[in-house]
Design an enzyme around this catalytic site. Sequence first.
Site, PDB file in Angstrom:
ATOM      1  N   CYS A 137     -18.939  -4.963   2.145  1.00  0.00           N
ATOM      2  CA  CYS A 137     -19.664  -3.668   2.795  1.00  0.00           C
ATOM      3  C   CYS A 137     -19.678  -2.043   3.146  1.00  0.00           C
ATOM      4  O   CYS A 137     -19.117  -1.677   3.102  1.00  0.00           O
ATOM      5  CB  CYS A 137     -19.612  -3.650   4.102  1.00  0.00           C
ATOM      6  SG  CYS A 137     -21.010  -3.932   5.919  1.00  0.00           S
ATOM      7  N   THR A 189       0.730  -1.081  -0.186  1.00  0.00           N
ATOM      8  CA  THR A 189      -0.323   0.504   0.209  1.00  0.00           C
ATOM      9  C   THR A 189       1.081   1.548   0.429  1.00  0.00           C
ATOM     10  O   THR A 189       0.682   2.046  -0.941  1.00  0.00           O
ATOM     11  CB  THR A 189      -0.982  -0.226   1.786  1.00  0.00           C
ATOM     12  OG1 THR A 189      -2.221  -1.610   1.263  1.00  0.00           O
ATOM     13  CG2 THR A 189      -1.953   1.188   1.489  1.00  0.00           C
ATOM     14  N   SER A 248       5.157  -7.527  -1.950  1.00  0.00           N
ATOM     15  CA  SER A 248       4.968  -7.520  -0.523  1.00  0.00           C
ATOM     16  C   SER A 248       4.474  -8.256   0.624  1.00  0.00           C
ATOM     17  O   SER A 248       4.270  -9.808   0.466  1.00  0.00           O
ATOM     18  CB  SER A 248       3.280  -6.801  -0.178  1.00  0.00           C
ATOM     19  OG  SER A 248       3.083  -7.562   1.489  1.00  0.00           O
ATOM     20  N   ALA A 249       5.367  -8.807   1.404  1.00  0.00           N
ATOM     21  CA  ALA A 249       6.043 -10.414   1.377  1.00  0.00           C
ATOM     22  C   ALA A 249       4.768 -11.230   2.606  1.00  0.00           C
ATOM     23  O   ALA A 249       5.405 -13.092   2.166  1.00  0.00           O
ATOM     24  CB  ALA A 249       7.360  -9.954   2.784  1.00  0.00           C
ATOM     25  N   HIS A 250       4.010 -10.490   2.874  1.00  0.00           N
ATOM     26  CA  HIS A 250       2.894 -11.871   4.247  1.00  0.00           C
ATOM     27  C   HIS A 250       2.229 -11.590   2.593  1.00  0.00           C
ATOM     28  O   HIS A 250       1.189 -12.931   2.642  1.00  0.00           O
ATOM     29  CB  HIS A 250       2.016 -11.122   4.719  1.00  0.00           C
ATOM     30  CG  HIS A 250       1.017  -9.670   3.865  1.00  0.00           C
ATOM     31  ND1 HIS A 250      -0.095 -10.056   4.230  1.00  0.00           N
ATOM     32  CD2 HIS A 250       1.587  -8.943   3.717  1.00  0.00           C
ATOM     33  CE1 HIS A 250      -1.141  -9.360   3.276  1.00  0.00           C
ATOM     34  NE2 HIS A 250      -0.010  -8.486   3.325  1.00  0.00           N
ATOM     35  N   THR A 271      13.915   4.421  11.326  1.00  0.00           N
ATOM     36  CA  THR A 271      15.009   3.049  11.624  1.00  0.00           C
ATOM     37  C   THR A 271      14.096   1.847  10.223  1.00  0.00           C
ATOM     38  O   THR A 271      12.962   1.550  10.655  1.00  0.00           O
ATOM     39  CB  THR A 271      14.945   2.823  12.743  1.00  0.00           C
ATOM     40  OG1 THR A 271      15.994   4.703  13.101  1.00  0.00           O
ATOM     41  CG2 THR A 271      15.932   1.944  13.058  1.00  0.00           C
ATOM     42  N   ASN A 298      -6.815  -9.821  -7.609  1.00  0.00           N
ATOM     43  CA  ASN A 298      -6.674 -10.852  -5.607  1.00  0.00           C
ATOM     44  C   ASN A 298      -8.120 -11.051  -6.026  1.00  0.00           C
ATOM     45  O   ASN A 298      -8.216 -11.883  -4.969  1.00  0.00           O
ATOM     46  CB  ASN A 298      -6.206  -9.516  -5.146  1.00  0.00           C
ATOM     47  CG  ASN A 298      -7.007  -8.518  -5.371  1.00  0.00           C
ATOM     48  OD1 ASN A 298      -6.622  -7.711  -5.852  1.00  0.00           O
ATOM     49  ND2 ASN A 298      -7.487  -7.384  -4.032  1.00  0.00           N
ATOM     50  N   GLN A 325       0.083 -10.176  -6.134  1.00  0.00           N
ATOM     51  CA  GLN A 325      -0.363 -11.384  -6.149  1.00  0.00           C
ATOM     52  C   GLN A 325       0.685 -12.258  -7.281  1.00  0.00           C
ATOM     53  O   GLN A 325       0.503 -13.435  -6.839  1.00  0.00           O
ATOM     54  CB  GLN A 325      -1.873 -11.612  -6.805  1.00  0.00           C
ATOM     55  CG  GLN A 325      -2.957 -10.001  -5.672  1.00  0.00           C
ATOM     56  CD  GLN A 325      -3.204 -11.164  -4.476  1.00  0.00           C
ATOM     57  OE1 GLN A 325      -2.842 -12.501  -4.177  1.00  0.00           O
ATOM     58  NE2 GLN A 325      -3.675 -11.135  -3.341  1.00  0.00           N
TER      59      GLN A 325
HETATM   60  N1  PLP Z   1      -2.557  -5.189  -4.227  1.00  0.00           N
HETATM   61  C1  PLP Z   1      -2.545  -6.227  -4.565  1.00  0.00           C
HETATM   62  C2  PLP Z   1      -3.294  -7.077  -5.283  1.00  0.00           C
HETATM   63  C3  PLP Z   1      -2.977  -6.680  -2.570  1.00  0.00           C
HETATM   64  O1  PLP Z   1      -4.088  -8.089  -3.230  1.00  0.00           O
HETATM   65  C4  PLP Z   1      -3.049  -6.289  -2.451  1.00  0.00           C
HETATM   66  C5  PLP Z   1      -4.060  -7.089  -0.717  1.00  0.00           C
HETATM   67  O2  PLP Z   1      -4.448  -7.271  -0.483  1.00  0.00           O
HETATM   68  C6  PLP Z   1      -2.145  -5.148  -1.511  1.00  0.00           C
HETATM   69  C7  PLP Z   1      -2.295  -4.192  -2.717  1.00  0.00           C
HETATM   70  C8  PLP Z   1      -2.001  -4.593  -0.335  1.00  0.00           C
HETATM   71  O3  PLP Z   1      -0.330  -4.698   0.183  1.00  0.00           O
HETATM   72  P1  PLP Z   1      -0.068  -5.302   2.100  1.00  0.00           P
HETATM   73  O4  PLP Z   1      -1.204  -5.730   2.389  1.00  0.00           O
HETATM   74  O5  PLP Z   1       1.104  -4.950   1.880  1.00  0.00           O
HETATM   75  O6  PLP Z   1      -0.488  -2.760   2.284  1.00  0.00           O
END
Ligand code: PLP
Length: 378
Positions: A327, A71, A199-201, A237, A151, A179
């Site tokens: 929602c 994000t 994004s790592a997660h 940091t 996504n 993704q």
């Molecule tokens: N872009 C896409 C396509 C995503 O699926 C997501 C997370 O759901 C994001 C951006 C945002 O990533 P982050 O959770 O690292 O902010």
Amino acid sequence: MRVYLDNASTTPMFPEVIEHMAEIMRENFGNPSSIHQHGRKAKSIIEYARKTVAKVINASIGEVYFTSSATEANNMILKNAVQDLGIKNIISSPTEHHCVLHTLDYLHLSKKCGVQYVDVDAYGNVDYAQLEKFLKKSTIKTMVSIMHGNNEIGTMADIQRIGKLCKDNHALFHTDSVQTIGKYDIDVQANNISFLSGSAHKFHGPKGNGFVFISNENIISPFIHGGAQERNMRAGTENVSGIAGLSKALERVSHNMDANRVNILHLRNTFKQKLSEYFEDIKFNGRQDGQFMAHVLSVSFPPGPKTDMLVINLDIAGISVSSGSACSAGIEEDSHVLKAIGHDTERKTIRFSFSEFNTEEEIIYTVEKLKGLTNISK
Ligand code: PLP
């Protein structure tokens, strides 16, 4: 049994990533900006991670910066490209993630930049002919921002084609590859990509750790002002253990990328085939052939009192999934992506998303539970 089928939202972390991060937090607590040994060690961990990311996307090491999330990366790219590179027009699609769409709304409403949206078809494919038309007509400095993999419905954009269109028409190209990083080959140079986010997660790394690729030809100014971290681009940091976790997870997924994709596609195909076999009148959203992501399956169930409660009832039955709704003012409605592809609003959509941690047994369990929770079994 507890089944996790929401891997497009986030993924469980690899145990070795957790171990690695814990070790770094214990042993390498130095501030990377310090010049003593503790600091230098922490700094070298970050630089190793930068090399890992650069290698995976075929970038130079100096073109990768760590952020708190994708994000943040997307905000940084869109806002600062407008501010610093003279971008006057951004062409995007209505199926982007909200962190892109809401940033574009902000840029448009504050009159910082014009925004155009290309149409998407019923499968979520962007209209490439229209994109080309927009690009050819644009006489002002333009950037295209189109995600690599969606996504919600799994449809993938042809980034090679978009990159070429951008190159031919002197536009910059930003792609949100959250993704697809670690799941599909991405080559920023071959595809003329100027900006990219990850994004790592989403690939079994920690939450709160993202990265941005900014090509050397398109230098933008710092997004967060303060110290000289990240070569002055992103003050604060560094989250050393998080960055190390990102790199460890990325190394592992990219090493096993092809085999993982085959296994995950097998799970998706098995699930899809069983759903079609057992249930009446279900529909699959997004592309089902060609360019689609193996880890996402968006399913629309026919309307009815039972399907309305499906996400909650699946949760009670031990299965975590996402709904395809948002929602708005207390009323549940189709997400912006489903609306954009002209989805039948009466239907209830569930996104099932898979990872290498899922098993065939879990898929079969989920189908069995779905049989009991819906009244549409054949
Ligand atoms: N872009 C896409 C396509 C995503 O699926 C997501 C997370 O759901 C994001 C951006 C945002 O990533 P982050 O959770 O690292 O902010």
